[in-house]
Each structure stands twice: as C-alpha cells, then as structure tokens.
Write a protein that holds these residues in place. Structure first.
Motif, short mmCIF file in Angstrom:
data_model
loop_
_atom_site.label_atom_id
_atom_site.label_comp_id
_atom_site.label_asym_id
_atom_site.label_seq_id
_atom_site.Cartn_x
_atom_site.Cartn_y
_atom_site.Cartn_z
N THR A 160 0.87 -1.21 -0.12
CA THR A 160 0.09 0.70 -0.09
C THR A 160 1.19 1.59 -0.51
O THR A 160 0.34 2.39 -0.63
N PHE A 161 1.98 1.21 0.69
CA PHE A 161 2.47 2.27 1.06
C PHE A 161 3.20 3.28 -0.54
O PHE A 161 3.41 4.65 -0.33
N PRO A 162 4.17 2.51 -0.80
CA PRO A 162 4.91 3.04 -2.29
C PRO A 162 2.83 4.14 -3.87
O PRO A 162 2.92 5.22 -3.81
N VAL A 163 2.11 3.26 -3.67
CA VAL A 163 0.97 3.75 -3.90
C VAL A 163 0.43 5.40 -3.29
O VAL A 163 -0.15 5.51 -3.75
N ALA A 164 0.34 4.94 -1.65
CA ALA A 164 -0.78 6.10 -1.06
C ALA A 164 0.54 6.75 -0.65
O ALA A 164 -0.05 8.49 -0.55
N LEU A 165 1.38 6.90 0.05
CA LEU A 165 2.37 7.67 0.51
C LEU A 165 2.50 9.38 -0.38
O LEU A 165 1.85 10.25 0.07
N PRO A 166 2.51 9.14 -1.89
CA PRO A 166 2.81 10.55 -2.59
C PRO A 166 1.53 11.62 -2.28
O PRO A 166 1.05 12.46 -2.04
N PHE A 167 0.42 11.00 -1.27
CA PHE A 167 -1.34 12.19 -1.14
C PHE A 167 -0.85 12.29 0.25
O PHE A 167 -1.29 13.51 0.40
N LEU A 168 0.55 11.81 0.76
CA LEU A 168 0.30 12.63 2.12
C LEU A 168 1.89 13.34 1.91
O LEU A 168 2.35 14.45 2.45
N LEU A 169 2.86 13.47 1.16
CA LEU A 169 3.77 13.98 0.45
C LEU A 169 3.39 14.81 -0.06
O LEU A 169 4.71 16.02 -0.23
N VAL A 170 3.01 14.87 -1.51
CA VAL A 170 2.85 16.14 -2.48
C VAL A 170 1.32 16.33 -1.95
O VAL A 170 0.50 15.88 -1.95
N ARG A 171 1.35 18.37 -2.17
CA ARG A 171 0.15 18.18 -1.24
C ARG A 171 -0.88 18.95 -3.16
O ARG A 171 -2.06 18.32 -3.14
N ASP A 172 -0.61 18.95 -4.09
CA ASP A 172 -1.31 18.94 -5.63
C ASP A 172 -1.93 17.57 -5.89
O ASP A 172 -0.78 16.40 -6.32
N HIS A 173 -3.49 17.10 -5.53
CA HIS A 173 -3.62 15.57 -5.39
C HIS A 173 -3.36 14.96 -6.95
O HIS A 173 -3.26 13.80 -6.96
N THR A 174 -3.65 16.41 -8.27
CA THR A 174 -3.35 15.07 -9.59
C THR A 174 -1.46 14.73 -9.66
O THR A 174 -1.39 13.55 -10.11
N THR A 175 -0.68 16.16 -9.47
CA THR A 175 0.49 15.42 -9.33
C THR A 175 0.74 13.98 -8.47
O THR A 175 2.08 12.73 -9.05
N ALA A 176 0.69 13.59 -7.30
CA ALA A 176 0.35 13.25 -6.31
C ALA A 176 -0.36 11.13 -7.03
O ALA A 176 0.24 10.54 -6.80
N LEU A 177 -1.27 11.10 -7.61
CA LEU A 177 -2.25 10.33 -8.34
C LEU A 177 -1.03 9.80 -9.64
O LEU A 177 -1.33 8.90 -9.65
N VAL A 178 -0.59 10.81 -10.24
CA VAL A 178 0.91 10.74 -11.30
C VAL A 178 2.17 9.10 -10.94
O VAL A 178 2.35 8.87 -11.87
N ILE A 179 2.78 9.92 -9.70
CA ILE A 179 3.14 9.86 -9.04
C ILE A 179 2.89 8.38 -8.44
O ILE A 179 4.37 7.67 -8.94
N SER A 180 1.97 8.33 -7.96
CA SER A 180 1.51 7.17 -7.22
C SER A 180 1.16 6.11 -8.10
O SER A 180 1.88 4.93 -8.19
N ARG A 181 1.02 6.26 -9.52
CA ARG A 181 0.67 5.05 -10.77
C ARG A 181 1.73 4.74 -10.96
O ARG A 181 2.06 3.72 -11.13
N VAL A 182 3.09 6.10 -11.39
CA VAL A 182 4.02 5.34 -12.02
C VAL A 182 4.98 4.34 -10.76
O VAL A 182 5.38 3.74 -11.67
N LEU A 183 4.88 4.95 -9.61
CA LEU A 183 5.62 3.83 -8.50
C LEU A 183 4.53 2.56 -9.32
O LEU A 183 5.75 1.50 -8.36
N THR A 184 3.39 2.73 -8.82
CA THR A 184 2.93 1.01 -8.66
C THR A 184 3.28 0.35 -9.92
O THR A 184 3.68 -0.62 -9.80
N LEU A 185 3.19 1.49 -11.35
CA LEU A 185 3.82 0.30 -12.67
C LEU A 185 5.40 -0.01 -12.16
O LEU A 185 5.34 -1.39 -12.98
N ALA A 186 6.51 0.83 -11.72
CA ALA A 186 7.61 0.36 -11.75
C ALA A 186 7.27 -0.87 -10.54
O ALA A 186 8.42 -2.30 -10.63
N MET A 187 6.65 -0.87 -9.58
CA MET A 187 6.98 -1.76 -8.65
C MET A 187 6.44 -3.42 -8.95
O MET A 187 6.28 -4.25 -9.14
N LEU A 188 4.78 -3.23 -10.00
CA LEU A 188 4.84 -4.70 -10.77
C LEU A 188 5.72 -4.92 -11.84
O LEU A 188 5.63 -5.96 -12.32
#
Length: 226
Positions: free
Chosen positions: A160-188
C-alpha cells in the motif's frame, strides 16, 4: 546406509517453504492492484482539502482488511490441502486390496505426472504407507503456517505505502496521483521480472506483461472516473 524410514516410524510430511517466490510476488501484486483500484475509486468521490490524508487512510484500511482476509484464506487452503493428502494416505493405508490402493494413488496424481509414474513406483509408496505405524488422526495447522499467513498479511499491507504515500507528501492531488501510478507500474514491472526469472518464462517479458496489466487496469480506473 539405508535411509528408508523404518516400518515402525510414521512418514514425516515434507516441510515446505513458508512462502515461496510465487507466493511473495503474487501477494505483492494483489496488494498493489487492490490499492490502485481503491485509490482510484476514492479519488472519484473525494475533492476536499483533506483528500490526501483520506486517500492514504482509505488505501491502508482497504489493504489491512484484504490482507487479513487473504491470510485467513491461506490458512484455510493450507488446512484443506493437508487434509486431502492425509485422507489419501489413510485410505491407502487401510485398503486391503493392493490394486485398489495403487489406483487411488494414481487418481491423485496430477495429469501431467500420471504418464511418468508406473504402477511399480506407486506400489512402493503404497507399501511404505501400509507399513507406517501411525499417521496423524487429522490435519492440523503448524507454526510455519501461521508465519506464512503473517507474511501474506504484511506483503499485502506493505504494498500500500508506495501507492498511497504520495498523497501525504505531495500537496497537489493530481501530481500525487500520477506519482502513485508510476510507482505502482514500476513495482509491478519488478514483481513480474522476479516472477519470470523464477519460473523461467523470461524476466523482461514477464515484467512488461505485468506492467501492461497494470496500465490496462489504470486505464479502466480512469475511464470509470478514478
């Protein structure tokens, strides 16, 4: 030196790894997919200034629940498989007719192995089971089984943490979502790479296949409003 078990000794069950490579990778991917889909669903209905924290807590709570459910089902599956093997062993041991006992062993073989095992080899297994003094009266869970369930729970939650942490660390939610999805794909990709290497299916091929699966899932989430 003769290493065969004495007829007076029970045949010990072979100890299996607590979690093999396939278990670890599949549980990690399961956690990633769960977090990815849940974050997308929550984002679609969350737009206030506290959305980042809510997204993080929602994804964590989702994977805590599913990690617990998956761990319990692992124990259920382990107990059921062990009980099935014990039932077969007891059936063979108590069967007075050798041909019937051998047939029961053959019926239990996977289809891919059936042509590779002849009746003489199955007769040796039948004889060892018949000579065993005792067998467990019923299937039971062992310490390693609970450790395996704990490992599954932690893997699902940790993903969960690589997917969800950007939402705590990045204030812009759209940017956080992009980072979250990129991290998810990298982990996959990493998970698929490891799975392909372990199974001999081709590490890079499996890595890209798992990434493609993540892209398709992400596109579906976006199309559904996530």
């Amino acid at each position: 030196m003769n290493t065969r078990p004495s007829p007076r000794q029970a045949i010990p069950e072979k100890r299996e790894p607590i979690l093999n490579a396939v278990d670890r990778v599949t549980e990690l991917c399961f956690g990633l997919f769960m977090a990815l889909t849940f974050v997308g669903a929550i984002k679609a209905v969350t737009a206030d200034e506290d959305a980042g924290r809510k997204l993080f807590l929602a994804a964590l709570g989702c994977n805590l629940a599913w990690g617990l459910a998956d761990a319990v089902m692992y124990l259920v599956r382990t107990l059921a498989d062990r009980g099935q093997r014990l039932t077969l062993a007891l059936t063979v041991k108590r069967e007075p007719d050798r041909a019937t006992a051998v047939r029961a062993l053959r019926d239990a073989l996977p289809k891919a192995l059936e042509p590779l095992v002849d009746d003489d080899e199955l007769e040796q297994i039948r004889a060892r089971l018949a000579a065993a003094a005792t067998l467990p009266p019923r299937a039971r869970l062992r310490r390693d089984d609970f450790l395996g369930a704990l490992g599954i729970f932690l893997l699902v939650v940790a993903s969960t943490f690589p997917v969800a942490l950007p939402f705590l660390l990045v204030r812009d939610h759209t940017t956080a979502l992009v980072i979250s999805r990129v991290l998810t794909l990298a982990m996959l990709f990493t998970a698929g790479f490891a799975l392909g290497r372990y199974t001999g299916a081709g590490a890079m091929k499996a890595g890209f296949a798992m990434t493609l699966l993540g892209v398709v899932l992400t596109a579906a989430i976006i199309a559904l409003g996530g």
